[in-house]
Design an enzyme around this catalytic site. Structure first.
Site, PDB file in Angstrom:
ATOM      1  N   TYR A  76       5.302  -1.673  19.783  1.00 13.36           N
ATOM      2  CA  TYR A  76       4.350  -2.724  19.427  1.00 13.36           C
ATOM      3  C   TYR A  76       3.583  -3.187  20.664  1.00 13.36           C
ATOM      4  CZ  TYR A  76       2.108  -6.675  17.276  1.00 13.36           C
ATOM      5  OH  TYR A  76       1.154  -7.528  16.799  1.00 13.36           O
ATOM      6  N   PHE A 128     -29.237  -2.190  16.065  1.00 12.75           N
ATOM      7  CA  PHE A 128     -28.363  -1.368  15.242  1.00 12.75           C
ATOM      8  C   PHE A 128     -27.766  -2.308  14.189  1.00 12.75           C
ATOM      9  CE2 PHE A 128     -24.536   0.740  13.791  1.00 12.75           C
ATOM     10  CZ  PHE A 128     -25.129   1.897  13.332  1.00 12.75           C
ATOM     11  N   THR A 129     -27.533  -1.760  12.994  1.00 11.90           N
ATOM     12  CA  THR A 129     -27.153  -2.598  11.843  1.00 11.90           C
ATOM     13  C   THR A 129     -25.977  -3.541  12.128  1.00 11.90           C
ATOM     14  OG1 THR A 129     -25.885  -0.713  11.049  1.00 11.90           O
ATOM     15  CG2 THR A 129     -28.077  -0.990  10.123  1.00 11.90           C
ATOM     16  N   ASP A 219     -24.094  -0.894  24.762  1.00  7.80           N
ATOM     17  CA  ASP A 219     -23.518  -0.189  23.616  1.00  7.80           C
ATOM     18  C   ASP A 219     -23.425   1.276  24.026  1.00  7.80           C
ATOM     19  OD1 ASP A 219     -22.954   1.262  21.356  1.00  7.80           O
ATOM     20  OD2 ASP A 219     -24.133   0.001  20.024  1.00  7.80           O
ATOM     21  N   LYS A 262     -17.673   8.445  18.054  1.00 10.80           N
ATOM     22  CA  LYS A 262     -18.805   9.358  18.270  1.00 10.80           C
ATOM     23  C   LYS A 262     -18.542  10.213  19.513  1.00 10.80           C
ATOM     24  CE  LYS A 262     -20.683   5.992  15.545  1.00 10.80           C
ATOM     25  NZ  LYS A 262     -19.923   4.843  15.058  1.00 10.80           N
ATOM     26  N   ARG A 386     -32.143   5.796   6.764  1.00 12.19           N
ATOM     27  CA  ARG A 386     -32.325   4.881   7.895  1.00 12.19           C
ATOM     28  C   ARG A 386     -33.737   4.328   7.808  1.00 12.19           C
ATOM     29  NH1 ARG A 386     -27.503   3.521  10.352  1.00 12.19           N
ATOM     30  NH2 ARG A 386     -27.709   2.685   8.280  1.00 12.19           N
ATOM     31  N   PHE A 453     -26.938  -1.167   2.719  1.00 15.05           N
ATOM     32  CA  PHE A 453     -27.060   0.291   2.549  1.00 15.05           C
ATOM     33  C   PHE A 453     -25.752   0.959   2.143  1.00 15.05           C
ATOM     34  CE2 PHE A 453     -25.009   0.711   6.599  1.00 15.05           C
ATOM     35  CZ  PHE A 453     -25.431  -0.421   7.284  1.00 15.05           C
TER      36      PHE A 453
HETATM   37  C1  P71 Z   1     -23.334   5.891  12.441  1.00 13.34           C
HETATM   38  C2  P71 Z   1     -22.421   4.757  12.685  1.00 13.34           C
HETATM   39  C3  P71 Z   1     -21.490   4.317  11.591  1.00 13.34           C
HETATM   40  C4  P71 Z   1     -22.317   3.445  10.704  1.00 13.34           C
HETATM   41  C5  P71 Z   1     -22.361   2.082  10.933  1.00 13.34           C
HETATM   42  C6  P71 Z   1     -23.197   1.300  10.192  1.00 13.34           C
HETATM   43  C7  P71 Z   1     -24.019   1.885   9.244  1.00 13.34           C
HETATM   44  C8  P71 Z   1     -23.955   3.237   8.993  1.00 13.34           C
HETATM   45  C9  P71 Z   1     -23.092   4.006   9.736  1.00 13.34           C
HETATM   46  C10 P71 Z   1     -21.909   3.074  14.294  1.00 13.34           C
HETATM   47  C11 P71 Z   1     -22.288   2.416  15.485  1.00 13.34           C
HETATM   48  C12 P71 Z   1     -23.352   2.920  16.305  1.00 13.34           C
HETATM   49  C13 P71 Z   1     -23.755   2.214  17.413  1.00 13.34           C
HETATM   50  C14 P71 Z   1     -24.864   2.694  18.267  1.00 13.34           C
HETATM   51  C15 P71 Z   1     -22.134   0.529  16.960  1.00 13.34           C
HETATM   52  C16 P71 Z   1     -21.683   1.192  15.839  1.00 13.34           C
HETATM   53  C17 P71 Z   1     -20.581   0.598  15.035  1.00 13.34           C
HETATM   54  N1  P71 Z   1     -22.582   4.116  13.824  1.00 13.34           N
HETATM   55  N2  P71 Z   1     -23.152   1.029  17.721  1.00 13.34           N
HETATM   56  O1  P71 Z   1     -24.233   6.093  13.261  1.00 13.34           O
HETATM   57  O2  P71 Z   1     -23.966   4.081  16.026  1.00 13.34           O
HETATM   58  O3  P71 Z   1     -19.404   1.265  15.308  1.00 13.34           O
HETATM   59  O4  P71 Z   1     -18.877   2.252  13.075  1.00 13.34           O
HETATM   60  O5  P71 Z   1     -17.205   2.228  14.936  1.00 13.34           O
HETATM   61  O6  P71 Z   1     -17.784   0.148  13.784  1.00 13.34           O
HETATM   62  O7  P71 Z   1     -23.150   6.595  11.445  1.00 13.34           O
HETATM   63  P1  P71 Z   1     -18.262   1.480  14.193  1.00 13.34           P
END
Ligand code: P71
Length: 462
Positions: A76, A128-129, A219, A262, A386, A453
């Site tokens: 833990y 970013f969203t 980021d 990623k 997007r 979305f």
């Molecule tokens: C991608 C994602 C995953 C995603 C998130 C929201 C809507 C659609 C798909 C996530 C990112 C990202 C950047 C630059 C932070 C996050 C959040 N991307 N910054 O591209 O690309 O990270 O998903 O691990 O929580 O499909 P998280």
């Protein structure tokens, strides 16, 4: 993409385990997309042939990473794997303190709550969203300070993620430096099409923020991919190892949020990295409320081990060249076919310009959402909208945000698909492009409150 004066790349690995994929019939696909409300997020993955929804958490791990999984220390508190992860972050990224989180948005949540006060403004190189939503939930307003070229899908600027320093300084002067808790800088900007920021520009942002004593939060989700483009395109970096470029980028910032799903080649995980000791202590205290103890933050020990190894692999020259090379290969195929795509081709995906492909649809008829559904229908290829659906509503007026970019992202998972898969994708995009004039739009049928979305449903317009 063959590097100048070099032979073409091949994957720097061979395949040890395979996962079957299958294409269901056209009739079954019609049923599946209708049942999914024409939203590719709501499809079942078993009904998808080639899954280009996202590069997030979809990478193939290496044999070393899988071996690391077996070395999970599931204590833990104080797991060995946490210390390996901390070491990898310090070694390759240079940040001093690490707070693990379950994924990127966990880190975004914490940094936003810790640094943003009601009425603050957070400038960034395109939204970013999830990042923007967490800034808003903390009481802030996101302000886009990216260069104008980023909003033009056809502009060939080599560093479309650069910050417009005039926009940034005007904002600081207008609102006052005390209203700006930090500048939010993303590497390989997702919503711009996977476009890089140059080190030259980042240095200028650093100089400007130093003048006003404003921190930079990075980021770093796709930092290695950004570093690859710097090596390819920025004068003076042709011979600099990717590892050094990555570290230099990080050294110009004060802290970072990371979705390790990623660049860092794992299926789950993330972290917040900080240089400021006091802020780190606060984040360490906050993580126990929302994620888990400060030495695991929502990850299993084995996940942290796979991540520590994934970070090392992500900055390997051969890996990053093949990874981005595969994306370039698909993009160049589509360009040769005359399909309108965002240029230059990005690092993690090829972005189709839905406004241009379906010019007969207004943005209210959701061209990118429509195109994503059509691509699925043609050959079972799953992509992601997007555009206006992703951009959501203005929290004050309740009206749709209408982004300049109305795109469909063909996102390439790392180390998963082959060149033959890329060829099949290009053929399918071309087939849809040829019948573009007959395609009718979509309208909202159901819309949830946050990040719409993911779960919205649509109906077909006649
Ligand atoms: C991608 C994602 C995953 C995603 C998130 C929201 C809507 C659609 C798909 C996530 C990112 C990202 C950047 C630059 C932070 C996050 C959040 N991307 N910054 O591209 O690309 O990270 O998903 O691990 O929580 O499909 P998280």
């Amino acid at each position: 993409m063959a590097d100048k004066n070099e032979r073409s790349w091949a994957e720097p690995y061979k395949i040890k385990m395979v996962e079957p994929v299958r294409m269901i019939s056209r009739e079954e696909r019609e049923k599946a997309i209708k049942e999914a409300g024409y939203n590719t997020f709501l499809l079942r993955s078993r009904d998808v042939y080639i899954d280009l929804l996202t590069d997030s958490g979809t990478s193939a791990m290496s044999d070393r990473q899988w071996a690391g999984m077996m070395m999970g220390d599931e204590a833990y508190a104080g797991s060995d794997n946490f210390y390996h992860l901390e070491e990898a972050i310090q070694k390759y990224y240079g940040y001093e303190h690490v707070v693990p989180t379950h994924q990127g948005r966990g880190a975004e949540h914490m940094i936003s709550q810790l640094m943003i006060d009601e009425g603050d403004f957070v400038p960034g190189n395109m939204y970013f969203t999830t990042t923007k939503l967490h800034q808003e939930l903390a009481g802030g307003t996101f302000v886009d300070v990216i260069i104008d070229e980023a909003h033009d899908p056809e502009n060939e600027h080599p560093f479309k993620a650069n910050v417009d320093l005039n926009k940034l300084e005007d904002l600081i002067k207008d609102k006052g430096a005390d209203k700006i808790p930090y500048v939010s800088i993303a590497t390989s900007v997702n919503m711009a099409g996977g476009q890089p920021i140059s080190l030259g520009n980042l240095k200028k942002v650093r100089k400007l923020t130093n003048k006003y004593d404003i921190p930079i939060i990075h980021d770093m989700t796709r930092v290695a991919e950004n570093a690859y483009f710097i090596k390819q395109r920025e004068e003076g970096y042709e011979d600099t190892p990717i590892k050094e470029i990555v570290k230099e980028i990080c050294s110009l910032t004060d802290g970072a949020t990371m979705s390790a799903k990623k660049d860092a080649l794992v299926n789950i995980g993330g972290f917040l990295a900080l240089n400021d000791e006091e802020l780190f202590r606060k984040a360490q205290n906050m993580v126990v409320v929302y994620e888990g103890l400060h030495t695991y933050g929502g990850m299993a020990g084995r996940d942290m081990e796979a991540l520590a190894i994934g970070i090392t692999e992500s900055v390997d020259e051969d890996h990053i060249r093949a990874r981005v090379g595969q994306v370039q290969y698909l993009g160049e195929n589509l360009l040769d076919m005359g399909v309108p795509v965002v240029r230059p081709i990005g690092s993690h995906g090829v972005f189709l310009n839905a406004k241009k492909i379906l010019p007969h649809l207004s943005q209210d008829e959701l061209p990118a959402q429509t195109l994503a559904a059509e691509l699925y229908l043609d050959a079972g290829i799953r992509s992601m909208e997007r555009g206006v659906v992703s951009a959501g509503r203005n929290p004050e007026t309740g009206k749709h945000n209408y982004p300049e970019l109305e795109l469909v992202r063909l996102t390439i998972p790392r180390r998963v698909y082959t060149q033959a898969h890329m060829d099949v994708v290009a053929e399918s995009v071309d087939a849809v492009y040829q019948q573009r004039e007959d395609i009718t739009g979509l309208a909202f049928d159901y819309e949830p409150e946050y990040l719409r979305f993911f779960q919205s449903r649509f109906k077909k317009l006649k």
